[in-house]
Design a protein around this motif. Structure first.
Motif, PDB file in Angstrom:
ATOM      1  N   ASN A  32       0.839  -1.194   0.000  1.00  0.00           N
ATOM      2  CA  ASN A  32       0.000   0.000   0.000  1.00  0.00           C
ATOM      3  C   ASN A  32       0.875   1.245   0.000  1.00  0.00           C
ATOM      4  OD1 ASN A  32      -2.419  -1.459   0.085  1.00  0.00           O
ATOM      5  ND2 ASN A  32      -2.348  -1.590   2.323  1.00  0.00           N
ATOM      6  N   ARG A  33       0.444   2.254  -0.715  1.00  0.00           N
ATOM      7  CA  ARG A  33       1.197   3.505  -0.754  1.00  0.00           C
ATOM      8  C   ARG A  33       1.029   4.255   0.563  1.00  0.00           C
ATOM      9  NH1 ARG A  33       0.563   6.909  -6.115  1.00  0.00           N
ATOM     10  NH2 ARG A  33       1.630   5.027  -6.844  1.00  0.00           N
ATOM     11  N   VAL A  34       2.124   4.782   1.083  1.00  0.00           N
ATOM     12  CA  VAL A  34       2.092   5.539   2.337  1.00  0.00           C
ATOM     13  C   VAL A  34       1.349   6.845   2.122  1.00  0.00           C
ATOM     14  CG1 VAL A  34       3.487   6.700   4.079  1.00  0.00           C
ATOM     15  CG2 VAL A  34       4.232   4.495   3.150  1.00  0.00           C
ATOM     16  N   ARG A  35       0.448   7.159   3.028  1.00  0.00           N
ATOM     17  CA  ARG A  35      -0.342   8.385   2.906  1.00  0.00           C
ATOM     18  C   ARG A  35      -0.120   9.249   4.147  1.00  0.00           C
ATOM     19  NH1 ARG A  35      -3.520   7.735  -1.450  1.00  0.00           N
ATOM     20  NH2 ARG A  35      -4.014   5.593  -2.113  1.00  0.00           N
ATOM     21  N   ARG A  36       0.744  10.219   4.005  1.00  0.00           N
ATOM     22  CA  ARG A  36       1.010  11.209   5.052  1.00  0.00           C
ATOM     23  C   ARG A  36       1.140  12.563   4.392  1.00  0.00           C
ATOM     24  NH1 ARG A  36       3.191   9.502  10.180  1.00  0.00           N
ATOM     25  NH2 ARG A  36       2.906   7.254  10.405  1.00  0.00           N
ATOM     26  N   GLY A  37       0.755  13.602   5.108  1.00  0.00           N
ATOM     27  CA  GLY A  37       0.702  14.931   4.508  1.00  0.00           C
ATOM     28  C   GLY A  37       2.001  15.403   3.905  1.00  0.00           C
ATOM     29  N   GLU A  38       3.123  15.082   4.550  1.00  0.00           N
ATOM     30  CA  GLU A  38       4.415  15.589   4.092  1.00  0.00           C
ATOM     31  C   GLU A  38       5.136  14.615   3.170  1.00  0.00           C
ATOM     32  OE1 GLU A  38       5.519  13.068   7.645  1.00  0.00           O
ATOM     33  OE2 GLU A  38       3.794  14.165   6.875  1.00  0.00           O
ATOM     34  N   VAL A  39       4.501  13.477   2.878  1.00  0.00           N
ATOM     35  CA  VAL A  39       5.161  12.403   2.133  1.00  0.00           C
ATOM     36  C   VAL A  39       4.529  12.221   0.758  1.00  0.00           C
ATOM     37  CG1 VAL A  39       5.620   9.916   2.087  1.00  0.00           C
ATOM     38  CG2 VAL A  39       5.857  11.192   4.222  1.00  0.00           C
ATOM     39  N   VAL A  40       5.388  12.034  -0.251  1.00  0.00           N
ATOM     40  CA  VAL A  40       4.936  11.646  -1.592  1.00  0.00           C
ATOM     41  C   VAL A  40       5.427  10.219  -1.810  1.00  0.00           C
ATOM     42  CG1 VAL A  40       5.051  12.102  -4.060  1.00  0.00           C
ATOM     43  CG2 VAL A  40       5.064  14.009  -2.431  1.00  0.00           C
ATOM     44  N   GLY A  41       4.487   9.298  -1.976  1.00  0.00           N
ATOM     45  CA  GLY A  41       4.840   7.895  -2.122  1.00  0.00           C
ATOM     46  C   GLY A  41       4.973   7.473  -3.571  1.00  0.00           C
ATOM     47  N   HIS A  42       5.925   6.603  -3.834  1.00  0.00           N
ATOM     48  CA  HIS A  42       6.130   6.039  -5.162  1.00  0.00           C
ATOM     49  C   HIS A  42       6.256   4.522  -5.002  1.00  0.00           C
ATOM     50  CE1 HIS A  42       7.134  10.138  -6.581  1.00  0.00           C
ATOM     51  NE2 HIS A  42       7.781  10.246  -5.425  1.00  0.00           N
ATOM     52  N   ARG A  43       6.132   3.813  -6.100  1.00  0.00           N
ATOM     53  CA  ARG A  43       6.250   2.360  -6.069  1.00  0.00           C
ATOM     54  C   ARG A  43       7.388   1.895  -6.969  1.00  0.00           C
ATOM     55  NH1 ARG A  43      -0.224   0.782  -6.391  1.00  0.00           N
ATOM     56  NH2 ARG A  43      -0.722   1.409  -4.256  1.00  0.00           N
ATOM     57  N   GLY A  44       7.838   0.654  -6.732  1.00  0.00           N
ATOM     58  CA  GLY A  44       8.906   0.092  -7.558  1.00  0.00           C
ATOM     59  C   GLY A  44      10.203  -0.122  -6.814  1.00  0.00           C
ATOM     60  N   LEU A  45      10.147  -0.235  -5.500  1.00  0.00           N
ATOM     61  CA  LEU A  45      11.363  -0.436  -4.709  1.00  0.00           C
ATOM     62  C   LEU A  45      12.128  -1.664  -5.188  1.00  0.00           C
ATOM     63  CD1 LEU A  45      13.151   0.256  -2.249  1.00  0.00           C
ATOM     64  CD2 LEU A  45      11.608  -1.125  -0.849  1.00  0.00           C
ATOM     65  N   GLU A  46      11.402  -2.690  -5.619  1.00  0.00           N
ATOM     66  CA  GLU A  46      12.055  -3.949  -5.996  1.00  0.00           C
ATOM     67  C   GLU A  46      12.950  -3.800  -7.223  1.00  0.00           C
ATOM     68  OE1 GLU A  46       7.985  -3.820  -7.940  1.00  0.00           O
ATOM     69  OE2 GLU A  46       8.829  -3.367  -5.959  1.00  0.00           O
ATOM     70  N   THR A  47      12.803  -2.719  -7.983  1.00  0.00           N
ATOM     71  CA  THR A  47      13.632  -2.524  -9.181  1.00  0.00           C
ATOM     72  C   THR A  47      14.799  -1.577  -8.919  1.00  0.00           C
ATOM     73  OG1 THR A  47      12.321  -0.644  -9.982  1.00  0.00           O
ATOM     74  CG2 THR A  47      11.601  -2.867 -10.637  1.00  0.00           C
ATOM     75  N   ARG A  48      14.971  -1.165  -7.675  1.00  0.00           N
ATOM     76  CA  ARG A  48      16.009  -0.191  -7.364  1.00  0.00           C
ATOM     77  C   ARG A  48      16.988  -0.731  -6.325  1.00  0.00           C
ATOM     78  NH1 ARG A  48      11.612   1.872  -9.281  1.00  0.00           N
ATOM     79  NH2 ARG A  48      11.518   3.973 -10.206  1.00  0.00           N
ATOM     80  N   ARG A  49      18.249  -0.344  -6.471  1.00  0.00           N
ATOM     81  CA  ARG A  49      19.259  -0.707  -5.472  1.00  0.00           C
ATOM     82  C   ARG A  49      19.208   0.326  -4.357  1.00  0.00           C
ATOM     83  NH1 ARG A  49      24.740   0.499  -5.095  1.00  0.00           N
ATOM     84  NH2 ARG A  49      24.626   1.597  -7.086  1.00  0.00           N
TER      85      ARG A  49
END
Length: 319
Positions: free
Chosen positions: A90-107
Motif C-alpha cells: 500500500n502507498r504511504v499516505r502522510r501529509g508531508e510524504v509523496v509515495g512512489h512504487r517500484g522499490l524492488e527494481t532499485r538498489r
C-alpha cells in the motif's frame, strides 16, 4: 540532537499520553515526537523513518539531496519527503510524504542509517522531472549524472540502472545525456563549463586534473584541464568574489599555478549563461589552446534544457 521517537515506544517506556501532548514536544509526522524541531532534510528524514513501513527507501528529489546531487532550486527547496515502497504494498499516505512504487527494481544504499535509493537509480528517477513544464532540463540531468557517477565510481553504473528499467519517464533525455556524463566534476557549474567548451567545438578538458610543475612539484587540482597544452580553467563562484580573504587566496593559488608553467583561465557564471560573455570567454579559451576562434560553434555552446528534437525516436505510424 536527541533522536525522534514513536508514540508507541514512549508509552511502552512509561511515558503518559498527557506528557506526549505537552507543548515542549514536536510532532514532525503523525505518531512521532521529538524534543527539537527537525530542520534539515536529514533530520526530517530521520523523524519520518521512525514511523515508516518496514520496506521503504527515500527516493527521487529527497534521495538526490541526501546524496548531495545537484538539483534545480525548486527541487532543492521541495518540502515533501519522497519515498518508494514495493509495488505490491500500500502507498504511504502522510501529509508531508509523496509515495512512489517500484522499490524492488532499485538498489538501496545507507546514509546515516537511513535506506536511500542508490545514486545511479536516483539519477534514472530524475527523468520523472524532465519535460515541458517540468523543472529538470538536459544540463541538470548531466550535472546530476556527473555527481552520481562520482558516488558510484563509474559511469557504467548509470548505464546499468537505465538499462534495467522498462520505459522510464524521461528516457529520451536520459539516453541522450548518458554519453555526456563524466567522472571528476565537483559541482554543477564545473559540469556546465565543460559542456559549454565541448559544444563550442573545443577539445574536451579533463575534470579536476592534478597539476604539476615541470620539475614535478604538485600545484593543486584544476577544474578543467588540458594537459598537453598546459592550460587550466577554473570556475569561480560568487564566494570567491565576495570576501577579500577569498580573493587573495585565489590570487595566490593562481600565481602558484602560473609559476608552474600552466596558463590559467578564470570562468564565472556569466561566461556560461550570458551570450556575449560566453562568446568572449570561448574565444579566449580557443586562443589559449592554440585553436582558431573563427571555427567555434558559438550558437551551440549555450545551456540546453531539452534534448535535440532530431534525437527523439520516430513515432510509429498507425496503419
Amino acid at each position: 540532537m536527541i533522536r525522534p521517537f514513536s508514540r508507541q515506544e514512549a508509552l511502552a517506556r512509561g511515558v503518559t499520553p498527557r506528557r506526549l501532548r505537552a507543548q515542549d514536544l514536536w510532532t514532525p509526522t503523525p505518531g512521532v515526537r521529538s524534543v527539537e524541531v527537525p530542520l534539515t532534510l536529514l533530520e526530517r528524514a530521520c523523524a519520518f523513518a521512525v514511523a515508516a513501513p518496514n520496506d521503504f527507501a527515500f527516493a527521487r528529489a529527497t534521495a538526490a539531496r541526501l546524496h548531495g546531487m545537484p538539483l534545480p532550486q525548486c527541487l532543492e527547496e521541495d518540502p515533501s519527503i519522497h519515498i518508494v515502497t514495493r509495488t505490491a504494498d500500500n502507498r504511504v499516505r502522510r501529509g508531508e510524504v509523496v509515495g512512489h512504487r517500484g522499490l524492488e527494481t532499485r538498489r538501496v544504499v545507507e546514509i546515516a542509517g537511513l535506506p536511500v535509493v542508490s545514486p545511479a537509480d536516483t539519477w534514472v528517477d530524475l527523468g520523472e522531472y524532465v519535460g515541458p513544464g517540468r523543472p529538470v532540463g538536459l544540463d541538470d540531468i548531466i550535472a546530476a549524472g556527473d555527481a552520481a557517477a562520482n558516488l558510484e565510481r563509474s559511469v557504467e553504473s548509470l548505464a546499468v540502472a537505465l538499462r534495467r528499467r522498462v520505459r522510464p519517464r524521461g528516457k529520451v533525455t536520459l539516453d541522450y545525456a548518458l554519453p555526456q556524463v563524466r567522472m571528476g566534476s565537483r559541482s554543477a557549474m564545473e559540469t556546465r563549463s565543460r559542456l559549454m567548451v565541448v559544444r563550442a567545438g573545443l577539445p574536451e578538458p579533463e575534470m579536476n586534473l592534478e597539476l604539476y610543475s615541470p620539475s614535478g612539484d604538485w600545484l593543486g587540482m584544476g577544474d578543467l584541464g588540458w594537459k598537453e597544452e598546459r592550460v587550466v580553467g577554473e570556475y569561480q563562484g560568487v564566494e570567491f568574489h565576495s570576501r577579500e580573504t577569498d580573493r587573495r587566496q585565489n590570487e595566490v593559488r593562481r600565481e602558484r599555478i602560473e609559476e608552474g608553467d600552466w596558463r590559467y583561465l578564470e570562468i564565472v557564471s556569466a561566461d556560461v549563461f550570458e551570450e556575449m560573455a560566453r562568446a568572449v570567454k570561448l574565444r579566449e579559451i580557443a586562443v589559449t589552446l592554440g585553436r582558431s576562434p573563427h571555427l567555434l560553434r558559438l550558437h551551440e555552446a549555450g545551456p540546453q534544457f531539452f534534448a535535440p528534437a532530431k534525437y527523439e525516436r520516430p513515432r510509429r505510424r498507425r496503419s
